[in-house]
Structures are given as structure tokens and as C-alpha cells.
Design a protein around this motif. Structure first.
Motif, PDB file in Angstrom:
ATOM      1  N   ASP A 104      -8.383   4.278   4.600  1.00  0.00           N
ATOM      2  CA  ASP A 104      -9.147   5.125   3.681  1.00  0.00           C
ATOM      3  C   ASP A 104     -10.563   5.345   4.184  1.00  0.00           C
ATOM      4  OD1 ASP A 104      -7.138   5.340   1.516  1.00  0.00           O
ATOM      5  OD2 ASP A 104      -7.374   3.155   1.524  1.00  0.00           O
TER       6      ASP A 104
ATOM      7  N   ARG B 188       0.833  -1.210   0.000  1.00  0.00           N
ATOM      8  CA  ARG B 188       0.000   0.000   0.000  1.00  0.00           C
ATOM      9  C   ARG B 188       0.862   1.252   0.000  1.00  0.00           C
ATOM     10  NH1 ARG B 188      -3.231   3.089   3.945  1.00  0.00           N
ATOM     11  NH2 ARG B 188      -5.155   3.618   2.872  1.00  0.00           N
ATOM     12  N   ARG B 189       1.933   1.220   0.761  1.00  0.00           N
ATOM     13  CA  ARG B 189       2.832   2.379   0.820  1.00  0.00           C
ATOM     14  C   ARG B 189       3.497   2.622  -0.542  1.00  0.00           C
ATOM     15  NH1 ARG B 189       6.770   3.179   5.713  1.00  0.00           N
ATOM     16  NH2 ARG B 189       4.824   3.872   6.589  1.00  0.00           N
TER      17      ARG B 189
ATOM     18  N   PRO C  47       0.513   4.481  -3.410  1.00  0.00           N
ATOM     19  CA  PRO C  47      -0.436   5.333  -2.699  1.00  0.00           C
ATOM     20  C   PRO C  47      -1.691   5.617  -3.520  1.00  0.00           C
ATOM     21  CG  PRO C  47       1.641   6.512  -3.118  1.00  0.00           C
ATOM     22  CD  PRO C  47       1.782   5.126  -3.654  1.00  0.00           C
TER      23      PRO C  47
END
Length: 168
Positions: free
Chosen positions: A97, A68-69, A72
Motif C-alpha cells: 500500500d 491480506r488477500r 482487500p
């Protein structure tokens, strides 16, 4: 899933592993966002988002967070919270989110669990670090009582079309 509008989300929770791939395929065909509950590796393998339950451990969280990092805005993370300080701290740490804040109303899936009610729900949502979806006791008749602050609503069965029942 056939009655959901394009862009709606579906949380796959408690499905047998063999059902996840067909559900992911169907969700993509219908333009739905799939979130796999509690299994980061399965979410990555299916190119789906991850939903973290509030009171249960999740597998494969670290690989999911690393992926996920590195991408983005493309890999969705949501989490459930039932209004406690521990959940709020976890949300601030993980920066999801979206947050499923529950239960807004009394619910059949958790009979006897105290509902937050609209005012307390809104006050809690105001302090959380991500948009909050109202969950718990959501029905078509109660949609007007959902706080304005809600980014959306979620339901286990309260918004499903009625099922025809055979006479007994």
C-alpha cells in the motif's frame, strides 16, 4: 505518539514482544495506524499492518499475505526500499500500500550513508508501484525540500518535539 495526528502511522520496530500489545492498544485509542516491522503473525494477532524492512527477512509473511488477500483494502502492507532494483522488483511482486523510500537526506541514524537527494528520490518514486513516503533526514526545517511526489513523510526522531535536557 501523543503528538501525532489521528490517522498517522507508527512503525513498531525492534520492540520487545511484551510491548507490542500495549503499543497497539495505545495506537487504537489515539486513532493511529500501527505497522509491525518484520513479523506478519504478530501483525495479524494485533490487527495491525505489516512493514517489511528492505534488507532483513520477515517472519510470518505468507500467513499475512493470505489474510491480506482475503480482506482487500483492510490489511495494510508497507515496505522499505533504498532504491535498488531488487527492492523495486519485490515491491512490484508484493504490491504494498505504501513504500518508505530512503534516505532522502543525510541522516543521523545512518551516518555516512549516501542520500538520494530530491531529484533522484522523485525519479525512483515515479518507477515504484505504490505511493512513496520520504524517509531519511526529515526535519521540520527540511519539509519544504521534500519532493511533491511524496505521499507523506516519515521520521525516526527528526519531527519529535524537543526534549528538555537537564543542565550538566
Amino acid at each position: 505518539m501523543e503528538h501525532l495526528p489521528r490517522g498517522a502511522g507508527v512503525v513498531a520496530r525492534g520492540l520487545a514482544p511484551g510491548l507490542l500489545r500495549p503499543v497497539a492498544r495505545l495506537a487504537r485509542q489515539r486513532g493511529l495506524k500501527l505497522l509491525v516491522a518484520g513479523d506478519g503473525r504478530a501483525a495479524l494477532a494485533l490487527r495491525a499492518g505489516l512493514h517489511l524492512p528492505d534488507r532483513r527477512q520477515s517472519k510470518g509473511l505468507l500467513p499475512f499475505l493470505v489474510a491480506r488477500r482475503s480482506a482487500p483494502g483492510r490489511i495494510i502492507l508497507t515496505m522499505a526500499t533504498h532504491g535498488g532494483q531488487r527492492s523495486a522488483a519485490r515491491a512490484r511482486r508484493l504490491r504494498p500500500d505504501g513504500i518508505f523510500l530512503s534516505p532522502l537526506f543525510p541522516t543521523q541514524s545512518h551516518p555516512g550513508a549516501p542520500a538520494l537527494g530530491a531529484f533522484r528520490w522523485a525519479a525512483l518514486a515515479r518507477r515504484l508501484p505504490a505511493p512513496c513516503m520520504a524517509l531519511g533526514g526529515i526535519t521540520a526545517a527540511r519539509l519544504g525540500a521534500v519532493p511533491r511526489r511524496a505521499a507523506g513523510v516519515a521520521a525516526i526522531g527528526g519531527l519529535a518535539p524537543p526534549v528538555a535536557r537537564l543542565p550538566q
